[in-house]
Design a protein around this motif. Structure first.
Motif, mmCIF file in Angstrom:
data_model
loop_
_atom_site.group_PDB
_atom_site.id
_atom_site.type_symbol
_atom_site.label_atom_id
_atom_site.label_comp_id
_atom_site.label_asym_id
_atom_site.label_seq_id
_atom_site.Cartn_x
_atom_site.Cartn_y
_atom_site.Cartn_z
ATOM 1 N N LYS A 198 2.997 -5.883 3.580
ATOM 2 C CA LYS A 198 2.581 -6.879 4.516
ATOM 3 C C LYS A 198 2.464 -8.252 3.634
ATOM 4 C CE LYS A 198 -0.973 -4.158 7.258
ATOM 5 N NZ LYS A 198 -1.994 -4.125 7.846
ATOM 6 N N ASN A 214 0.794 -1.097 -0.123
ATOM 7 C CA ASN A 214 -0.002 0.116 -0.085
ATOM 8 C C ASN A 214 0.693 1.119 0.060
ATOM 9 O OD1 ASN A 214 -2.004 2.005 0.214
ATOM 10 N ND2 ASN A 214 -2.921 1.284 2.003
ATOM 11 N N THR A 215 0.854 2.066 -1.175
ATOM 12 C CA THR A 215 1.733 3.298 -1.261
ATOM 13 C C THR A 215 0.784 4.426 -1.325
ATOM 14 O OG1 THR A 215 3.393 1.725 -2.609
ATOM 15 C CG2 THR A 215 3.518 3.997 -2.504
ATOM 16 N N THR A 265 9.885 5.022 4.060
ATOM 17 C CA THR A 265 9.483 6.360 3.489
ATOM 18 C C THR A 265 10.500 6.757 2.794
ATOM 19 O OG1 THR A 265 8.024 6.521 5.730
ATOM 20 C CG2 THR A 265 8.607 8.423 4.345
ATOM 21 N N ALA A 316 7.541 -0.988 6.889
ATOM 22 C CA ALA A 316 7.156 0.505 6.295
ATOM 23 C C ALA A 316 8.362 1.145 5.818
ATOM 24 C CB ALA A 316 6.027 1.367 7.290
ATOM 25 N N LYS A 337 5.268 7.024 1.429
ATOM 26 C CA LYS A 337 5.036 6.141 2.314
ATOM 27 C C LYS A 337 4.741 4.534 1.912
ATOM 28 C CE LYS A 337 3.901 4.539 7.156
ATOM 29 N NZ LYS A 337 2.861 5.037 8.195
ATOM 30 N N ASN A 351 5.275 -7.667 8.427
ATOM 31 C CA ASN A 351 4.877 -6.287 7.986
ATOM 32 C C ASN A 351 5.805 -5.162 8.098
ATOM 33 O OD1 ASN A 351 4.155 -4.622 10.423
ATOM 34 N ND2 ASN A 351 3.254 -6.529 10.860
ATOM 35 N N ASP A 383 3.988 0.681 2.641
ATOM 36 C CA ASP A 383 3.641 -0.243 3.613
ATOM 37 C C ASP A 383 3.596 -1.679 2.670
ATOM 38 O OD1 ASP A 383 3.116 1.371 6.119
ATOM 39 O OD2 ASP A 383 1.558 2.191 5.054
#
Length: 459
Positions: free
Chosen positions: A141, A116-117, A229, A227, A137, A225, A139
């Motif tokens: 998973k 998910n961007t 940035t 993340a 950012k 998961n 993310d």
């Protein structure tokens, strides 16, 4: 005896070639070709300014952060192999074998990966130039299955579980903001930059060690998961390494360009931004879920999104200058037809002044555009040139009817070119149809001109 003599007043002086319509057409044609020289200088100026813009944009992007490439996360597990060397004793001729251990690496991709961007763009300005940059950012998973070494017949005791790690291949290390961490099997791990001398691609690597990897994967599938940035510019490239990859990207950018090996299954683009979704199965890709020995460069199999200004002012000005020959030629044709039909003499010097005024349109356009916008610059430059040529025509043609026709013709021509420049898919079609009608109009107007008579007018 009577002698018949022709009266002097009935005598007509033979027409000089230089007074003929043919000579005038040749001179005007040559002048049109000569004016291509200053027009080419103007095109060179536009190109030079465009290249300067690219240099400034590149400099801004390098300081902010370049394009973003993400390949991972990948489970990396070292294992031991042995190289046997045959040794022969020189005296006894006895043969022995020496086993020398060395380390290889196995790479395992996630069973499933969800990305998910979110991308927020902004425009950076320096002097007269601008660049689009973004903050993103990302993310991730997903989950890993228990690594399987059976295809290589590697015994379990040769697997170096205590040296296993998670690897990320990426570029733009400078643009990464904050720490990069991953939650794997309920434990938190932090990535560090590492050197990857054995890789065949030139991007950098981030890696985090898994000292208890055997225990982590003992229960089977392990969820993760993470993340990351970035400050970036120009492009985002993501390699779909999951056996099933689902990706979603949202942004406030209004004109994205989707490229790469996979196009989004669903996308929505509005003036406020865009949303795009990808679904990629391992059956859709030409690479497998695990590699032994070397990790391949898979940048050619990414899905890409470009964040660039689709047609900037310099590109539009360059496209407008390509019609310079058409503008000069058609304007000269209008003046020549007026000269032929009205008996008004127009000197070649006056044609030259008109041609130079038409070329000045492009220098005005580029200079005004750099301080405002292409549309505003085009309107101001067009009005200035039309007014100048019209006023000059009044002094040449000694009336108002023909100058008004010239003003209307030039305005229509500049408007026609402006419409073509704004189009991309239909530019050739609209341009061809427009030129067809222009040619038809010229043929209609000139249909009754006697080209063999210098002083002829249309009947």
């Amino acid at each position: 005896m009577e002698i018949n003599q022709t009266p002097t007043e009935n005598y007509q002086k033979p027409q000089s070639f230089f007074q003929s319509n043919t000579a005038k057409i040749i001179m005007v044609g040559l002048l049109t070709l000569i004016l291509l020289i200053p027009l080419q200088f103007v095109k060179s100026l536009i190109f030079e300014r465009s290249e300067r813009q690219k240099e400034v944009v590149h400099e801004i992007n390098q300081k902010w952060g370049g394009s973003v490439y993400f390949y991972g996360p990948i489970l990396k597990v070292p294992y031991t192999l042995y190289e046997e060397t045959k040794l022969v004793d020189g005296k006894t001729k006895q043969v022995t074998y020496q086993r020398t251990p060395y380390t290889e690496y196995a790479y395992f991709f996630p069973e499933d990966l969800k990305a998910n961007t979110n991308v927020t763009t902004e425009e950076k300005h320096r002097s007269n130039y601008e660049s689009v940059v973004f903050k993103t950012k990302m993310d991730f998973k997903g989950g890993y299955a228990m690594p399987d070494f059976s295809s290589q017949k590697i015994p379990d005791e040769n697997i170096q579980w205590d040296k296993a790690s998670i690897l990320i291949k990426t570029n733009n290390i400078k643009g990464i903001k904050g720490i990069v961490s991953m939650s794997l099997g309920g434990q938190q791990y932090t990535f560090e930059p590492v050197a990857e001398p054995d890789t065949r691609d030139t991007v950098a690597a981030l890696e985090t060690r898994l000292p208890n990897a055997k225990g982590i994967f003992a229960a089977g599938k392990v969820l993760f998961n993470m993340a990351i940035t970035y400050n970036g510019s120009e492009m985002i490239k993501v390699v779909p390494v999951g056996k099933q990859t689902e990706a979603k990207m949202t942004s406030n950018w209004h004109s994205p360009s989707f490229n790469g090996n996979f196009l989004p299954e669903k996308k929505e683009i509005t003036a406020e931004g865009f949303t795009a979704d990808w679904k990629v199965s391992y059956l859709n890709r030409p690479f497998t879920q695990q590699y032994f020995g070397n990790l391949p460069n898979l940048s050619a199999y990414s899905f890409d999104v470009n964040f660039i200004i689709p047609v900037d002012e310099y590109q539009q000005t360059e496209r407008a200058s390509k019609y310079g020959f058409l503008v000069i030629g058609l304007t000269f044709l209008v003046f020549f037809l007026i000269q032929t039909m009205s008996k008004i003499s127009i000197h070649i010097f006056q044609y030259t002044m008109i041609g130079l005024a038409l070329i000045m349109f492009y220098t005005l356009l580029i200079s005004i555009t750099e301080h405002s916008s292409f549309n505003f610059g085009y309107i101001i430059a067009g009005i200035a040139v039309v007014v100048m040529v019209t006023l000059y025509s009044v002094s040449i043609l000694k009336n108002i009817k023909f100058p008004l026709f010239i003003a209307a013709s030039l305005s229509a021509l500049y408007s026609f070119i402006f419409v073509i420049i704004q189009m991309e898919d239909y530019a050739l079609l609209v341009g061809s149809i427009g030129l067809f009608f222009i040619l038809g109009a010229v043929m209609y107007i000139s249909r009754k001109i006697d080209w063999n008579n210098t002083t002829a007018v249309a009947k």
